[in-house]
Design a protein around this motif. Structure first.
Motif: not given
Ligand SMILES: [Zn+2]
Length: 110
Positions: A59-68
Protein backbone atom coordinates in the motif's frame (compact mmCIF):
# COMPACT_ATOMS: atom_id res chain seq x y z
CA UNK A 1 -13.96 3.20 12.29
CA UNK A 2 -14.41 5.51 9.31
CA UNK A 3 -11.23 4.34 7.60
CA UNK A 4 -12.33 0.71 7.71
CA UNK A 5 -15.33 1.26 5.43
CA UNK A 6 -13.18 3.44 3.15
CA UNK A 7 -10.60 0.70 2.88
CA UNK A 8 -13.27 -1.93 2.15
CA UNK A 9 -14.46 0.34 -0.64
CA UNK A 10 -10.92 0.76 -2.00
CA UNK A 11 -10.41 -3.01 -1.99
CA UNK A 12 -13.65 -3.46 -3.92
CA UNK A 13 -12.63 -0.87 -6.53
CA UNK A 14 -9.24 -2.53 -6.91
CA UNK A 15 -10.72 -6.01 -7.27
CA UNK A 16 -13.12 -4.73 -9.93
CA UNK A 17 -10.17 -3.29 -11.84
CA UNK A 18 -7.69 -6.12 -11.34
CA UNK A 19 -9.77 -8.47 -13.54
CA UNK A 20 -8.89 -11.52 -11.52
CA UNK A 21 -5.18 -10.84 -11.39
CA UNK A 22 -3.16 -10.70 -8.19
CA UNK A 23 -2.46 -7.12 -7.14
CA UNK A 24 1.15 -6.21 -6.41
CA UNK A 25 0.73 -2.66 -5.19
CA UNK A 26 -1.94 0.00 -4.75
CA UNK A 27 -1.26 3.72 -4.81
CA UNK A 28 -3.79 5.95 -3.11
CA UNK A 29 -4.03 9.70 -3.20
CA UNK A 30 -5.34 11.18 0.02
CA UNK A 31 -6.10 14.89 0.25
CA UNK A 32 -5.10 16.58 3.47
CA UNK A 33 -8.62 17.98 3.82
CA UNK A 34 -10.28 14.60 3.35
CA UNK A 35 -10.24 14.00 7.09
CA UNK A 36 -8.79 10.56 6.48
CA UNK A 37 -5.89 9.44 8.62
CA UNK A 38 -3.32 7.63 6.43
CA UNK A 39 -2.02 5.62 9.38
CA UNK A 40 -5.51 4.29 10.01
CA UNK A 41 -5.77 3.22 6.35
CA UNK A 42 -2.50 1.35 6.62
CA UNK A 43 -3.66 -0.18 9.85
CA UNK A 44 -6.75 -1.80 8.34
CA UNK A 45 -5.21 -2.60 4.94
CA UNK A 46 -4.02 -6.04 5.93
CA UNK A 47 -7.27 -7.21 7.49
CA UNK A 48 -9.33 -5.78 4.61
CA UNK A 49 -7.22 -7.46 1.94
CA UNK A 50 -6.99 -10.89 3.49
CA UNK A 51 -8.28 -13.51 1.06
CA UNK A 52 -8.76 -10.95 -1.72
CA UNK A 53 -6.75 -10.24 -4.88
CA UNK A 54 -4.92 -7.64 -2.82
CA UNK A 55 -3.64 -10.10 -0.24
CA UNK A 56 0.06 -9.31 0.32
CA UNK A 57 -0.02 -6.19 -1.86
CA UNK A 58 1.94 -3.10 -0.98
CA UNK A 59 0.00 0.00 0.00
CA UNK A 60 1.44 3.34 -1.12
CA UNK A 61 -0.22 6.52 0.12
CA UNK A 62 0.46 9.88 -1.52
CA UNK A 63 -0.64 12.85 0.54
CA UNK A 64 -2.10 15.60 -1.61
CA UNK A 65 -1.59 19.15 -0.47
CA UNK A 66 -4.90 21.02 -0.83
CA UNK A 67 -5.38 24.02 -3.07
CA UNK A 68 -8.00 26.62 -2.31
CA UNK A 69 -9.12 29.84 -4.01
CA UNK A 70 -10.08 33.01 -2.27
CA UNK A 71 -13.38 34.37 -3.57
CA UNK A 72 -12.51 37.78 -2.24
CA UNK A 73 -9.31 38.51 -4.15
CA UNK A 74 -8.87 35.45 -6.38
CA UNK A 75 -5.63 34.26 -4.80
CA UNK A 76 -4.90 30.55 -5.01
CA UNK A 77 -3.03 29.06 -2.09
CA UNK A 78 -2.47 25.89 -0.14
CA UNK A 79 -4.60 25.52 2.97
CA UNK A 80 -4.07 23.08 5.77
CA UNK A 81 -7.57 23.38 7.19
CA UNK A 82 -11.07 24.58 6.31
CA UNK A 83 -10.79 27.54 8.62
CA UNK A 84 -7.58 28.93 7.10
CA UNK A 85 -7.90 32.51 5.91
CA UNK A 86 -6.53 34.00 2.70
CA UNK A 87 -2.86 35.00 3.07
CA UNK A 88 -3.42 37.96 0.69
CA UNK A 89 -6.57 39.65 1.98
CA UNK A 90 -7.20 37.70 5.20
CA UNK A 91 -10.66 36.82 3.94
CA UNK A 92 -12.48 33.64 4.90
CA UNK A 93 -14.55 33.26 1.75
CA UNK A 94 -12.48 30.42 0.34
CA UNK A 95 -13.37 27.65 -2.05
CA UNK A 96 -11.63 24.29 -2.07
CA UNK A 97 -10.31 23.33 -5.52
CA UNK A 98 -8.91 19.97 -4.49
CA UNK A 99 -7.56 18.23 -1.42
CA UNK A 100 -10.73 16.57 -0.11
CA UNK A 101 -10.45 13.47 -2.23
CA UNK A 102 -9.36 9.93 -1.76
CA UNK A 103 -8.78 8.03 -4.95
CA UNK A 104 -7.04 4.99 -6.28
CA UNK A 105 -4.28 6.41 -8.44
CA UNK A 106 -2.49 3.30 -9.54
CA UNK A 107 -2.93 -0.41 -9.43
CA UNK A 108 -0.06 -2.73 -10.22
CA UNK A 109 -1.01 -6.30 -11.04
CA UNK A 110 1.21 -9.35 -11.41
ZN1 LIG B 1 -8.08 36.82 -0.60
Amino acid sequence: MHELSIMQNVVKICEDNAQGKQVKSVTLEVGELSGIIPDALEFCFESCTKGTLLDGAQLIINIISPKVRCNGCGAIFSAKAYYDSCPECKGFDIEILFGEELRVKELEVL
